[in-house]
Design a protein around this motif. Sequence first.
Motif, mmCIF file in Angstrom:
data_model
loop_
_atom_site.group_PDB
_atom_site.id
_atom_site.type_symbol
_atom_site.label_atom_id
_atom_site.label_comp_id
_atom_site.label_asym_id
_atom_site.label_seq_id
_atom_site.Cartn_x
_atom_site.Cartn_y
_atom_site.Cartn_z
ATOM 1 N N SER A 132 1.510 -1.205 0.134
ATOM 2 C CA SER A 132 0.454 0.294 -0.104
ATOM 3 C C SER A 132 0.903 1.119 0.301
ATOM 4 O O SER A 132 0.622 2.304 -0.797
ATOM 5 N N ALA A 133 1.395 1.127 0.665
ATOM 6 C CA ALA A 133 2.481 2.282 0.861
ATOM 7 C C ALA A 133 3.265 3.002 -0.348
ATOM 8 O O ALA A 133 3.960 3.950 -0.881
ATOM 9 N N MET A 134 3.864 1.260 -1.039
ATOM 10 C CA MET A 134 4.371 1.542 -2.307
ATOM 11 C C MET A 134 3.668 2.382 -3.174
ATOM 12 O O MET A 134 4.161 2.924 -4.360
ATOM 13 N N GLY B 198 -1.317 -3.555 11.906
ATOM 14 C CA GLY B 198 -1.645 -3.117 10.647
ATOM 15 C C GLY B 198 -1.403 -1.411 10.277
ATOM 16 O O GLY B 198 -0.879 -1.161 9.426
ATOM 17 N N ILE B 199 -2.034 -1.003 11.304
ATOM 18 C CA ILE B 199 -1.563 0.452 10.955
ATOM 19 C C ILE B 199 -0.148 1.454 10.879
ATOM 20 O O ILE B 199 0.061 2.182 10.461
ATOM 21 N N TYR B 200 0.266 0.561 12.286
ATOM 22 C CA TYR B 200 1.546 1.010 12.041
ATOM 23 C C TYR B 200 2.367 1.187 11.454
ATOM 24 O O TYR B 200 3.590 1.420 10.819
ATOM 25 N N THR B 201 3.115 -0.616 10.508
ATOM 26 C CA THR B 201 3.080 -1.273 9.724
ATOM 27 C C THR B 201 3.001 -0.326 8.735
ATOM 28 O O THR B 201 4.158 -0.155 7.661
ATOM 29 N N CYS B 202 1.756 0.122 8.555
ATOM 30 C CA CYS B 202 1.538 1.001 6.754
ATOM 31 C C CYS B 202 2.471 1.979 7.249
ATOM 32 O O CYS B 202 2.925 2.154 6.224
ATOM 33 N N ASP B 203 2.055 2.754 8.597
ATOM 34 C CA ASP B 203 3.546 4.130 8.286
ATOM 35 C C ASP B 203 4.491 3.970 8.370
ATOM 36 O O ASP B 203 5.491 4.614 8.231
ATOM 37 N N LEU B 204 5.088 3.606 9.297
ATOM 38 C CA LEU B 204 6.358 2.412 9.360
ATOM 39 C C LEU B 204 6.708 1.990 7.390
ATOM 40 O O LEU B 204 8.202 2.638 7.449
ATOM 41 N N SER B 205 6.338 1.437 6.612
ATOM 42 C CA SER B 205 6.859 1.390 5.114
ATOM 43 C C SER B 205 6.561 2.921 5.009
ATOM 44 O O SER B 205 8.052 3.029 3.581
ATOM 45 N N GLY C 167 -4.271 -2.678 8.077
ATOM 46 C CA GLY C 167 -2.800 -1.307 6.692
ATOM 47 C C GLY C 167 -3.842 -1.239 5.701
ATOM 48 O O GLY C 167 -3.584 0.120 5.015
ATOM 49 N N TRP C 168 -4.592 -0.938 4.628
ATOM 50 C CA TRP C 168 -5.301 -1.298 4.216
ATOM 51 C C TRP C 168 -5.946 -0.170 4.393
ATOM 52 O O TRP C 168 -5.988 0.787 4.030
ATOM 53 N N PHE C 169 -7.076 0.705 5.210
ATOM 54 C CA PHE C 169 -7.543 1.672 5.479
ATOM 55 C C PHE C 169 -6.784 2.470 5.459
ATOM 56 O O PHE C 169 -6.631 2.948 5.434
ATOM 57 N N GLU C 170 -5.687 1.975 6.226
ATOM 58 C CA GLU C 170 -4.412 3.629 6.546
ATOM 59 C C GLU C 170 -3.621 3.445 5.707
ATOM 60 O O GLU C 170 -3.774 5.228 5.113
ATOM 61 N N GLY C 171 -3.888 2.974 4.354
ATOM 62 C CA GLY C 171 -3.371 3.092 3.207
ATOM 63 C C GLY C 171 -3.771 4.032 2.213
ATOM 64 O O GLY C 171 -3.506 5.654 1.517
ATOM 65 N N HIS D 149 9.502 -8.732 -1.329
ATOM 66 C CA HIS D 149 8.081 -9.677 -0.833
ATOM 67 C C HIS D 149 7.812 -8.423 -0.052
ATOM 68 O O HIS D 149 7.598 -7.809 0.836
ATOM 69 N N ASP D 150 6.292 -8.576 -0.543
ATOM 70 C CA ASP D 150 5.042 -7.905 0.021
ATOM 71 C C ASP D 150 4.821 -8.491 2.084
ATOM 72 O O ASP D 150 4.103 -7.378 2.484
#
Lengths: 306, 146
Positions: free
Chosen positions: A68-70, A104-111, A191-195, B41-42
């Motif tokens: 998502s971040a990518m 999921g949210i923090y992992t997306c922010d981290l990404s 994670g999906w919603f954060e993206g 990897h995703d």
Amino acid sequence: MNRNHRMCSGLLMVVIMSTIILAGCKSGGNKAPKEDLTVEVPKDNATVYEDIKQAERIFNALPSPLESAMLIKSAGARFDESLLNPVGSVNKYVTNKSMALNLGIYTCDLSFASLYEQTQLIIDYMNAAKKMADGLGILKAIEQSTIDRLEENINNSEVIMEIVSETFMNSNSYLEDNGQPAIAAMTLVGGWFEGLYISTQLVDMKEFNGNKLVGRIIDQKLSIDILISLLESSKGDPAVDELIGQVNKLKVVFDKIKITTSPVRPEFDQSSNTTVLKSEVQTDMTPEVFLELSKTVGEIRNSFVK
Amino acid sequence: MRLLKILPILALFLLASANADAQCKAFAKKVCLPELASYTHDGNYHAAVLVEGEEAELYKTFYSDMDYRIAICGEDKLPNIEFRIMDANKNVLYSNKEHDYAKTWDFKLQSSQQLKLIVKVSSFNQAGDTPASGCVSIMFGFKMKK
């Protein structure tokens, strides 16, 4: 003869039981709803094979937080720290649902921070994700050694992405393997919603037409049914049921967008040894629908981080 | 009394199941992850213990600005792993059976699409034998289009 027969039946029973257990939902993926869970002792291997063939396994793959971040970065969007969930909020999350969503949210922010080389934020958000994973009892997902490795490679974006990917895989594989698919699904949903939230917030309405980021947001319509299907596999869990209601509200808005795609034509490109899937797409999201979508996404995401 | 006999067996197989899952994760990491090579990897984990003849389906959206690699690996004790990629109209876009059961497929898209991936463990075709079972892992790698 009778003894042998009993032994064979027993052995067959063991084989069938082990097959059923091994093929169970713990090992990832969801059973197709059509599967009949009634256990009967078939008479021969052919019947066993038939039963196995019916036991289709379905995986619903949402874009991971890293993907998502990518996607946001590839659309040329800028970095805006104010859009991330502040790391100072970590102590607010005490229920499994809030910890899973915010993992999921923090992992997306981290990404997101990783892709834009925000060195201090990378460490901060990895620690926030670790706190969520620890709270969920996910063993060894993010160890101190991971944080140390991250610090040592803070200027090496390739290694950082590798670490982010690895820690996320550790978390979701642990949850799947330990019979917690609902928590695993909620992590992906967060994670999906954060993206999607970050994307919608970054759209400049003055440059709406032809905006690449808007195109990316429209693309998420393609994942909404996968998202619902993923959650429905854990239906009955009150936290998941509540999420299904929220996602259905979002689906109503996404359904206002029309996507028309021409048939896909695979063409092999010898120079890159890659297949190109050619197709043309037409979409029709108006600024009004976008604003409605943005508002709905914002409301749902804010209910996750509050 | 009969239940007392069955319970230890059940417990044994639950333990075996947990162990199989852990082995699957290790297999995915050690064997399948390197197949992604230069692709990132995703981070998603899709692995399961499958039995000869069993099929699995996966639905995923792929985006137009990315280059993708799909890697599908099965443990050595399993027969060939077939996989097919289909579009929303069920047209087969790729089948690894026509490419000597290749483990990976690299592709990119002109426009974003939801695709369906069907993975099938083929059969040794040895009637009467206990069907082979083992880990099958599905991994996705991506990189931004150059």
